[in-house]
Design a protein around this motif. Sequence first.
Motif, PDB file in Angstrom:
ATOM      1  N   SER A  60       0.870  -1.175   0.000  1.00  0.00           N
ATOM      2  CA  SER A  60       0.000   0.000   0.000  1.00  0.00           C
ATOM      3  C   SER A  60       0.907   1.225   0.000  1.00  0.00           C
ATOM      4  CB  SER A  60      -0.905  -0.002   1.233  1.00  0.00           C
ATOM      5  OG  SER A  60      -0.140  -0.091   2.418  1.00  0.00           O
ATOM      6  N   VAL A  61       0.625   2.172  -0.859  1.00  0.00           N
ATOM      7  CA  VAL A  61       1.521   3.313  -1.045  1.00  0.00           C
ATOM      8  C   VAL A  61       0.739   4.613  -0.956  1.00  0.00           C
ATOM      9  CG1 VAL A  61       3.113   2.010  -2.505  1.00  0.00           C
ATOM     10  CG2 VAL A  61       1.237   3.271  -3.559  1.00  0.00           C
ATOM     11  N   VAL A  62       1.459   5.677  -0.617  1.00  0.00           N
ATOM     12  CA  VAL A  62       0.932   7.039  -0.656  1.00  0.00           C
ATOM     13  C   VAL A  62       2.007   7.921  -1.263  1.00  0.00           C
ATOM     14  CG1 VAL A  62      -0.606   6.773   1.323  1.00  0.00           C
ATOM     15  CG2 VAL A  62       1.764   7.491   1.684  1.00  0.00           C
ATOM     16  N   ALA A  63       1.638   9.140  -1.593  1.00  0.00           N
ATOM     17  CA  ALA A  63       2.614  10.077  -2.141  1.00  0.00           C
ATOM     18  C   ALA A  63       3.672  10.405  -1.090  1.00  0.00           C
ATOM     19  CB  ALA A  63       1.914  11.348  -2.609  1.00  0.00           C
ATOM     20  N   LYS A  64       4.885  10.662  -1.548  1.00  0.00           N
ATOM     21  CA  LYS A  64       5.948  11.035  -0.621  1.00  0.00           C
ATOM     22  C   LYS A  64       5.567  12.310   0.126  1.00  0.00           C
ATOM     23  CE  LYS A  64      10.339   8.937  -1.615  1.00  0.00           C
ATOM     24  NZ  LYS A  64      11.758   9.170  -1.916  1.00  0.00           N
ATOM     25  N   LYS A  65       5.898  12.319   1.401  1.00  0.00           N
ATOM     26  CA  LYS A  65       5.583  13.435   2.304  1.00  0.00           C
ATOM     27  C   LYS A  65       4.079  13.645   2.445  1.00  0.00           C
ATOM     28  CE  LYS A  65       9.915  15.853   1.309  1.00  0.00           C
ATOM     29  NZ  LYS A  65      10.554  17.118   0.887  1.00  0.00           N
ATOM     30  N   SER A  66       3.317  12.578   2.264  1.00  0.00           N
ATOM     31  CA  SER A  66       1.882  12.669   2.502  1.00  0.00           C
ATOM     32  C   SER A  66       1.633  12.893   3.990  1.00  0.00           C
ATOM     33  CB  SER A  66       1.178  11.389   2.051  1.00  0.00           C
ATOM     34  OG  SER A  66      -0.164  11.358   2.496  1.00  0.00           O
ATOM     35  N   ALA A 104       0.489   9.627   5.856  1.00  0.00           N
ATOM     36  CA  ALA A 104       1.255   8.391   5.724  1.00  0.00           C
ATOM     37  C   ALA A 104       1.351   7.651   7.054  1.00  0.00           C
ATOM     38  CB  ALA A 104       2.652   8.694   5.170  1.00  0.00           C
ATOM     39  N   GLU A 105       1.749   8.338   8.094  1.00  0.00           N
ATOM     40  CA  GLU A 105       1.924   7.673   9.387  1.00  0.00           C
ATOM     41  C   GLU A 105       0.590   7.196   9.948  1.00  0.00           C
ATOM     42  OE1 GLU A 105       4.332   6.056  12.291  1.00  0.00           O
ATOM     43  OE2 GLU A 105       4.860   7.037  10.394  1.00  0.00           O
ATOM     44  N   LEU A 106      -0.443   7.981   9.777  1.00  0.00           N
ATOM     45  CA  LEU A 106      -1.765   7.588  10.272  1.00  0.00           C
ATOM     46  C   LEU A 106      -2.271   6.355   9.533  1.00  0.00           C
ATOM     47  CD1 LEU A 106      -4.164   8.197  12.094  1.00  0.00           C
ATOM     48  CD2 LEU A 106      -5.051   9.713  10.307  1.00  0.00           C
ATOM     49  N   PHE A 107      -2.149   6.333   8.210  1.00  0.00           N
ATOM     50  CA  PHE A 107      -2.553   5.155   7.436  1.00  0.00           C
ATOM     51  C   PHE A 107      -1.742   3.933   7.847  1.00  0.00           C
ATOM     52  CE2 PHE A 107      -4.011   7.926   3.617  1.00  0.00           C
ATOM     53  CZ  PHE A 107      -5.187   8.186   4.281  1.00  0.00           C
ATOM     54  N   LYS A 108      -0.458   4.122   8.049  1.00  0.00           N
ATOM     55  CA  LYS A 108       0.411   2.994   8.408  1.00  0.00           C
ATOM     56  C   LYS A 108       0.006   2.395   9.744  1.00  0.00           C
ATOM     57  CE  LYS A 108       5.279   1.734   8.869  1.00  0.00           C
ATOM     58  NZ  LYS A 108       6.676   2.225   8.768  1.00  0.00           N
ATOM     59  N   LEU A 109      -0.264   3.237  10.738  1.00  0.00           N
ATOM     60  CA  LEU A 109      -0.673   2.727  12.040  1.00  0.00           C
ATOM     61  C   LEU A 109      -2.002   1.982  11.954  1.00  0.00           C
ATOM     62  CD1 LEU A 109       0.275   5.767  14.322  1.00  0.00           C
ATOM     63  CD2 LEU A 109       1.470   3.583  14.103  1.00  0.00           C
ATOM     64  N   CYS A 110      -2.929   2.505  11.171  1.00  0.00           N
ATOM     65  CA  CYS A 110      -4.222   1.831  11.019  1.00  0.00           C
ATOM     66  C   CYS A 110      -4.068   0.491  10.309  1.00  0.00           C
ATOM     67  CB  CYS A 110      -5.198   2.729  10.259  1.00  0.00           C
ATOM     68  SG  CYS A 110      -5.721   4.206  11.154  1.00  0.00           S
ATOM     69  N   GLU A 111      -3.238   0.435   9.271  1.00  0.00           N
ATOM     70  CA  GLU A 111      -3.057  -0.812   8.533  1.00  0.00           C
ATOM     71  C   GLU A 111      -2.302  -1.838   9.374  1.00  0.00           C
ATOM     72  OE1 GLU A 111      -1.386  -0.086   4.722  1.00  0.00           O
ATOM     73  OE2 GLU A 111      -3.081   1.111   4.023  1.00  0.00           O
ATOM     74  N   LEU A 112      -1.337  -1.405  10.156  1.00  0.00           N
ATOM     75  CA  LEU A 112      -0.663  -2.331  11.059  1.00  0.00           C
ATOM     76  C   LEU A 112      -1.645  -2.886  12.087  1.00  0.00           C
ATOM     77  CD1 LEU A 112       2.753  -0.514  11.691  1.00  0.00           C
ATOM     78  CD2 LEU A 112       2.350  -2.583  10.356  1.00  0.00           C
ATOM     79  N   ARG A 113      -2.552  -2.060  12.510  1.00  0.00           N
ATOM     80  CA  ARG A 113      -3.575  -2.546  13.438  1.00  0.00           C
ATOM     81  C   ARG A 113      -4.438  -3.612  12.790  1.00  0.00           C
ATOM     82  NH1 ARG A 113      -4.611  -3.881  18.445  1.00  0.00           N
ATOM     83  NH2 ARG A 113      -6.779  -3.562  19.070  1.00  0.00           N
ATOM     84  N   MET A 114      -4.778  -3.438  11.516  1.00  0.00           N
ATOM     85  CA  MET A 114      -5.575  -4.449  10.813  1.00  0.00           C
ATOM     86  C   MET A 114      -4.777  -5.732  10.607  1.00  0.00           C
ATOM     87  SD  MET A 114      -7.931  -2.396   8.032  1.00  0.00           S
ATOM     88  CE  MET A 114      -6.606  -1.468   7.280  1.00  0.00           C
TER      89      MET A 114
END
Length: 504
Positions: free
Chosen positions: A420-426, A429-439
């Motif tokens: 799963s990717v986002v634009a650089k310096k989005s 990014a960190e919020l999406f990453k924490l949510c996906e790690l939780r899933m």
Amino acid sequence: MNLPQLETHFKEAQLFVDADVTYVTHDPITDNFILYDVYNKGRQLGGKLNITADREISCNQQDCRLERYLSDLHTRSPLQHRKSFTGLTMRATAAVTALPLNSSVEKIFDFMEAKDRIHLDTYCRIGYQARQPLRDMLDCKFKYIFRDRWSDGNATGGMIGDLILDVADLAIAPFIYSFDRGIFLQPLTKFSVFREICMFRNPRSVSAGLSATEFLQPFSGGVWLTFALLLLLAGCLLWITFILERRKEWKPSLLTSCLLSFGAGCIQGAWFTPRSMGGRMAFFALMMTSFLMYNYYTSIVVSKLLGQPIKSNIRTLQQLADSSLEVGIEPTVYTRTYVETSEEADVRSLYRNKVLGSKRSPDRIWMPTEDGIKSVRDQEGFVYITGVATGYEFVRKHFLPHQICELNEIPLRDASHTHSVVAKKSPYAELFKLCELRMLETGVHFKHERYWMQTKLHCYQHNHTVAVGLEYAAPLFILLLGAMILCVGLLGLEVIWYRHCTLR
């Protein structure tokens, strides 16, 4: 500046959810300082400026000291405090290739939410369904932007272009992370396995599983010749032994002695044996040699019946490109693009020989996944290029368990993972990453991946019965018929010889 001025200046500012801005005011009554947390979850999403009182501190010339907390911000991290996007709408870009983009929105959403025909837009649909828990965790809405492709190249157009140009905040489908894309995008979490293979069955595997010469060629020709000469020599020695032992009695002929030797070689025993100790020891040695030959013979045949199927000698993509095998290709966007545009020498050779140089119609080359898998099962020497995520589902559906063991696979390209990717310096990014790690931790993501991705096949090669048809035993019956004809011919010669001798 005072608080109203702060609101005026920062109301239209691009302060995102990851902003670290603190506004400090001085309380003239207590002579303390009040700290405020200032952020905006996203003005382009409809977010508004948020100013929250955090704490009150007192300072002197040496240090500052906390007087009291003005809210509960200190009990969690900034991202935990800002993770709720209630009332906001995030922009999500998705690709749909199985339906025309001019289809109704209701029809597209019904297709993305459906759980059947998983070979159509597999990665986009699993991404869509796996993103629904993310939407619930953020407590927001998604505004979908549908595209008809993933990208025009490595880093332009399609969903990737939406991320790079800030048209969308997240991509629904995962991507293969590459050097060109790494300039503009950053990966968050590993999403799924991505592997493409060239699949075909072993030679002769479409039939019962045995070759026509399975029972005739357990040994090389030299071994058979040596054993035949050994039996012939033993027959001659037995004949000499009988002559020496039975000087005044009836003595078996040379042909009878050779027949006794042949019977011993076939583990049939003998109705007539030597009397002397030396002759019997020689006959015992002949029986032991025949027993060892028979033991090795049966062991080899049984091991072929129960052992691994014979693998094809085609083991590389270049060998496949140079072979005479027919090739079919899955018409998915990423597979077709890679086959047609790859700079790898073996892939270019495969495309040139099997696609451009083929005399078959395009619909026999770019075949639907299910038709291609069935052709692999039914058509000997047919190769189908597919992704394991889609192809394995139909293999499991249409192949018998033991037929799975007969499959050969050649990698089309190196196995990798999608991310799963986002634009650089989005800012998200960190919020999406924490949510996906939780899933990932709770198993929500693996639930979707296990349903949509069939990345492993189970081979049950010992749980089936090999059907030995008449066509495989035909050479044995031919030998038996030849032996009968030879025996009848020898009998006729004996009758003629007997009458000739009687007339004289």
